[in-house]
Motif scaffolding. Sequence first.
Motif, PDB file in Angstrom:
ATOM      1  N   LEU A 359       0.844  -1.192   0.000  1.00  0.00           N
ATOM      2  CA  LEU A 359       0.000   0.000   0.000  1.00  0.00           C
ATOM      3  C   LEU A 359       0.881   1.245   0.000  1.00  0.00           C
ATOM      4  CD1 LEU A 359      -2.766   1.506   0.453  1.00  0.00           C
ATOM      5  CD2 LEU A 359      -2.309   1.261   2.910  1.00  0.00           C
ATOM      6  N   ARG A 360       0.502   2.227  -0.810  1.00  0.00           N
ATOM      7  CA  ARG A 360       1.145   3.540  -0.813  1.00  0.00           C
ATOM      8  C   ARG A 360       0.061   4.607  -0.742  1.00  0.00           C
ATOM      9  NH1 ARG A 360       4.940   7.504   0.096  1.00  0.00           N
ATOM     10  NH2 ARG A 360       4.921   9.065  -1.572  1.00  0.00           N
ATOM     11  N   VAL A 361       0.176   5.496   0.252  1.00  0.00           N
ATOM     12  CA  VAL A 361      -0.698   6.662   0.369  1.00  0.00           C
ATOM     13  C   VAL A 361       0.191   7.889   0.207  1.00  0.00           C
ATOM     14  CG1 VAL A 361      -2.315   7.942   1.790  1.00  0.00           C
ATOM     15  CG2 VAL A 361      -2.281   5.437   1.905  1.00  0.00           C
ATOM     16  N   THR A 362      -0.022   8.641  -0.876  1.00  0.00           N
ATOM     17  CA  THR A 362       0.815   9.799  -1.171  1.00  0.00           C
ATOM     18  C   THR A 362       0.332  11.008  -0.371  1.00  0.00           C
ATOM     19  OG1 THR A 362       1.174   8.958  -3.407  1.00  0.00           O
ATOM     20  CG2 THR A 362       1.743  11.262  -2.996  1.00  0.00           C
ATOM     21  N   PRO A 363       1.194  11.588   0.479  1.00  0.00           N
ATOM     22  CA  PRO A 363       0.775  12.745   1.280  1.00  0.00           C
ATOM     23  C   PRO A 363       0.394  13.935   0.397  1.00  0.00           C
ATOM     24  CG  PRO A 363       2.840  11.805   2.111  1.00  0.00           C
ATOM     25  CD  PRO A 363       2.576  11.167   0.780  1.00  0.00           C
ATOM     26  N   ASP A 364      -0.582  14.712   0.876  1.00  0.00           N
ATOM     27  CA  ASP A 364      -1.001  15.955   0.219  1.00  0.00           C
ATOM     28  C   ASP A 364      -1.346  15.752  -1.255  1.00  0.00           C
ATOM     29  OD1 ASP A 364      -0.556  17.468   2.594  1.00  0.00           O
ATOM     30  OD2 ASP A 364       1.589  17.507   2.133  1.00  0.00           O
ATOM     31  N   SER A 365      -1.889  14.597  -1.583  1.00  0.00           N
ATOM     32  CA  SER A 365      -2.232  14.268  -2.973  1.00  0.00           C
ATOM     33  C   SER A 365      -3.714  13.955  -3.063  1.00  0.00           C
ATOM     34  CB  SER A 365      -1.408  13.063  -3.434  1.00  0.00           C
ATOM     35  OG  SER A 365      -1.741  12.692  -4.752  1.00  0.00           O
ATOM     36  N   TRP A 366      -4.309  14.280  -4.215  1.00  0.00           N
ATOM     37  CA  TRP A 366      -5.725  14.011  -4.451  1.00  0.00           C
ATOM     38  C   TRP A 366      -5.880  12.721  -5.244  1.00  0.00           C
ATOM     39  CZ3 TRP A 366      -9.471  16.960  -2.146  1.00  0.00           C
ATOM     40  CH2 TRP A 366      -9.049  18.153  -1.569  1.00  0.00           C
ATOM     41  N   HIS A 367      -6.823  12.701  -6.142  1.00  0.00           N
ATOM     42  CA  HIS A 367      -7.084  11.530  -6.992  1.00  0.00           C
ATOM     43  C   HIS A 367      -6.166  11.640  -8.204  1.00  0.00           C
ATOM     44  CE1 HIS A 367      -9.657   8.154  -8.121  1.00  0.00           C
ATOM     45  NE2 HIS A 367      -9.792   8.662  -9.330  1.00  0.00           N
ATOM     46  N   GLU A 368      -4.932  11.185  -8.069  1.00  0.00           N
ATOM     47  CA  GLU A 368      -3.936  11.373  -9.113  1.00  0.00           C
ATOM     48  C   GLU A 368      -2.844  10.320  -9.001  1.00  0.00           C
ATOM     49  OE1 GLU A 368      -1.718  15.098  -8.383  1.00  0.00           O
ATOM     50  OE2 GLU A 368      -2.844  15.208  -6.492  1.00  0.00           O
ATOM     51  N   MET A 369      -2.216  10.039 -10.131  1.00  0.00           N
ATOM     52  CA  MET A 369      -1.184   9.016 -10.173  1.00  0.00           C
ATOM     53  C   MET A 369       0.097   9.515  -9.516  1.00  0.00           C
ATOM     54  SD  MET A 369      -0.597   5.904 -11.178  1.00  0.00           S
ATOM     55  CE  MET A 369      -1.529   5.333 -12.622  1.00  0.00           C
ATOM     56  N   ASP A 370       0.750   8.618  -8.775  1.00  0.00           N
ATOM     57  CA  ASP A 370       2.071   8.885  -8.196  1.00  0.00           C
ATOM     58  C   ASP A 370       3.097   8.254  -9.131  1.00  0.00           C
ATOM     59  OD1 ASP A 370       4.483   8.789  -6.747  1.00  0.00           O
ATOM     60  OD2 ASP A 370       3.436   8.725  -4.825  1.00  0.00           O
ATOM     61  N   ILE A 371       3.682   9.061 -10.001  1.00  0.00           N
ATOM     62  CA  ILE A 371       4.571   8.541 -11.039  1.00  0.00           C
ATOM     63  C   ILE A 371       5.802   7.884 -10.438  1.00  0.00           C
ATOM     64  CG2 ILE A 371       5.985   9.157 -13.037  1.00  0.00           C
ATOM     65  CD1 ILE A 371       3.014   9.262 -13.603  1.00  0.00           C
ATOM     66  N   ASP A 372       6.410   8.493  -9.437  1.00  0.00           N
ATOM     67  CA  ASP A 372       7.627   7.923  -8.845  1.00  0.00           C
ATOM     68  C   ASP A 372       7.354   6.568  -8.215  1.00  0.00           C
ATOM     69  OD1 ASP A 372       9.116  10.117  -9.608  1.00  0.00           O
ATOM     70  OD2 ASP A 372       8.879  11.161  -7.687  1.00  0.00           O
ATOM     71  N   ASP A 373       6.244   6.452  -7.486  1.00  0.00           N
ATOM     72  CA  ASP A 373       5.912   5.170  -6.863  1.00  0.00           C
ATOM     73  C   ASP A 373       5.599   4.116  -7.918  1.00  0.00           C
ATOM     74  OD1 ASP A 373       5.317   3.687  -4.335  1.00  0.00           O
ATOM     75  OD2 ASP A 373       3.330   3.531  -5.248  1.00  0.00           O
ATOM     76  N   LEU A 374       4.897   4.509  -8.962  1.00  0.00           N
ATOM     77  CA  LEU A 374       4.576   3.577 -10.047  1.00  0.00           C
ATOM     78  C   LEU A 374       5.843   3.052 -10.699  1.00  0.00           C
ATOM     79  CD1 LEU A 374       2.718   2.225 -12.141  1.00  0.00           C
ATOM     80  CD2 LEU A 374       2.617   4.421 -13.345  1.00  0.00           C
ATOM     81  N   LYS A 375       6.761   3.939 -11.032  1.00  0.00           N
ATOM     82  CA  LYS A 375       8.003   3.512 -11.681  1.00  0.00           C
ATOM     83  C   LYS A 375       8.825   2.595 -10.770  1.00  0.00           C
ATOM     84  CE  LYS A 375       9.490   7.644 -12.939  1.00  0.00           C
ATOM     85  NZ  LYS A 375      10.298   8.694 -13.615  1.00  0.00           N
ATOM     86  N   GLN A 376       8.851   2.914  -9.489  1.00  0.00           N
ATOM     87  CA  GLN A 376       9.608   2.085  -8.558  1.00  0.00           C
ATOM     88  C   GLN A 376       9.007   0.691  -8.460  1.00  0.00           C
ATOM     89  OE1 GLN A 376       9.918   3.770  -4.635  1.00  0.00           O
ATOM     90  NE2 GLN A 376      10.967   1.998  -3.772  1.00  0.00           N
ATOM     91  N   PHE A 377       7.686   0.602  -8.401  1.00  0.00           N
ATOM     92  CA  PHE A 377       7.028  -0.698  -8.305  1.00  0.00           C
ATOM     93  C   PHE A 377       7.293  -1.564  -9.537  1.00  0.00           C
ATOM     94  CE2 PHE A 377       3.262  -3.336  -9.213  1.00  0.00           C
ATOM     95  CZ  PHE A 377       3.263  -4.172  -8.091  1.00  0.00           C
ATOM     96  N   LEU A 378       7.187  -0.961 -10.712  1.00  0.00           N
ATOM     97  CA  LEU A 378       7.364  -1.741 -11.940  1.00  0.00           C
ATOM     98  C   LEU A 378       8.834  -2.045 -12.237  1.00  0.00           C
ATOM     99  CD1 LEU A 378       4.743  -0.113 -14.353  1.00  0.00           C
ATOM    100  CD2 LEU A 378       4.533  -2.188 -12.970  1.00  0.00           C
ATOM    101  N   ALA A 379       9.748  -1.346 -11.565  1.00  0.00           N
ATOM    102  CA  ALA A 379      11.188  -1.607 -11.783  1.00  0.00           C
ATOM    103  C   ALA A 379      11.663  -2.845 -11.040  1.00  0.00           C
ATOM    104  CB  ALA A 379      11.998  -0.383 -11.367  1.00  0.00           C
ATOM    105  N   ASN A 380      10.892  -3.293 -10.073  1.00  0.00           N
ATOM    106  CA  ASN A 380      11.332  -4.445  -9.253  1.00  0.00           C
ATOM    107  C   ASN A 380      11.219  -5.763 -10.019  1.00  0.00           C
ATOM    108  OD1 ASN A 380      11.816  -2.766  -7.068  1.00  0.00           O
ATOM    109  ND2 ASN A 380       9.712  -2.980  -6.289  1.00  0.00           N
TER     110      ASN A 380
END
Length: 380
Positions: A359-380
């Motif tokens: 689970l990832r909850v991005t602080p101070d973020s609305w309904h929007e993609m977290d690009i850095d978290d997405l890239k990190q997840f798919l890089a594994n």
Amino acid sequence: MAAMHNTRRDFLKMAGMGLAVPISLRTYAAEPQSEEYVTSDFFLRREELTLKFHHSGAKRRLSFAHFKGTPQEWKKLCRDRLAELLGFSKPSPCQAKLVRSTEHQGVRIEAWVMQVDENLSIPAYLLCCHAPARSNRAVMAIHGHGAVEPCVGMRNDYHHQFALRLAQAGHLVLCPALRGFGPLGDMAFGDDRTCLDYWRSERGRQFTLISDAFLYGKTVIGQTIEDLLRWEMWLSDNAGFKTVDVAGISYGGDVAMTYPVFSERVGRIYASGTMGSFEGIFSRCYNAPAHGIPGILNWMDRSDIAGLNAPRPIRLHYGELDTPGPDNNSASYNETVQPALAELRAIYKAFGAESQVSLRVTPDSWHEMDIDDLKQFLAN
């Protein structure tokens, strides 16, 4: 983002608050000037009624927590029931043709069209950089409410151009347009007598694409899953990719959890803005109906659907501020998320894969993609 948060106000305008009524609907016979009417004070007002209606008592007969058999038996029965509720049929491979291509920010973008049958063709965009980091995996990028084009780079919205950003990071990315959105906004555009639209229409939002499908025992999300499987087969047959990772947000997050249930090629799943319980997402969170599945809560909930993907790695993402409120019609980070997450982890634990749920909850973020978290997840 604006399109997501203005839906309720748009609907009220469409329903008659500030909406101009066509002249043809206002034409009526002249009435005698002397005729008297019942005064408005006589008629019952909603303040005089009890209006606290809501559905309750969902049985969830095939939820994992209620099942007495083995995890493998549960998976088969639940998957088969889900297919029935979706109106899902296993699709056959289809041909696609390249229409045009361009270069943008170091990425080659190709526009492809797949011919599903004589009455329907569907578009997708294939994105890759000149030196892909991986030669054995592709990414299926699934957009949410709005359109496919911002994901690819036409403008920036809550998707944050995630298909383009993944391609820049070295992934080969396929980003299809989904039924009901963008160029597929009216699925009967070529027939002047018919309107099968969803998200945008000159006639207002009647969501006829959804209601028409229900009449035939189909769902738009089920038909969309069939389309994604067609694209997946095309990727495998024409580009040699045997593993497809999946990323989606909002409605695309719903699809990202559901479509892999019927796939043998999906590797990792990144689902943003989804996975809380079905109960309340329409009436309380005021979601639009693309992910509606008739009768679903009689049998299962979203945690069960996500659990059918065990033991695949699955990442759930939310914006910290994406909570219920009068101006937020996504409200994906609601009070049902944590109970649903606990149910999902219990399913994965039964398959010996509890560590594959994150689970990832991005602080101070609305309904929007977290690009850095997405890239990190798919890089594994």
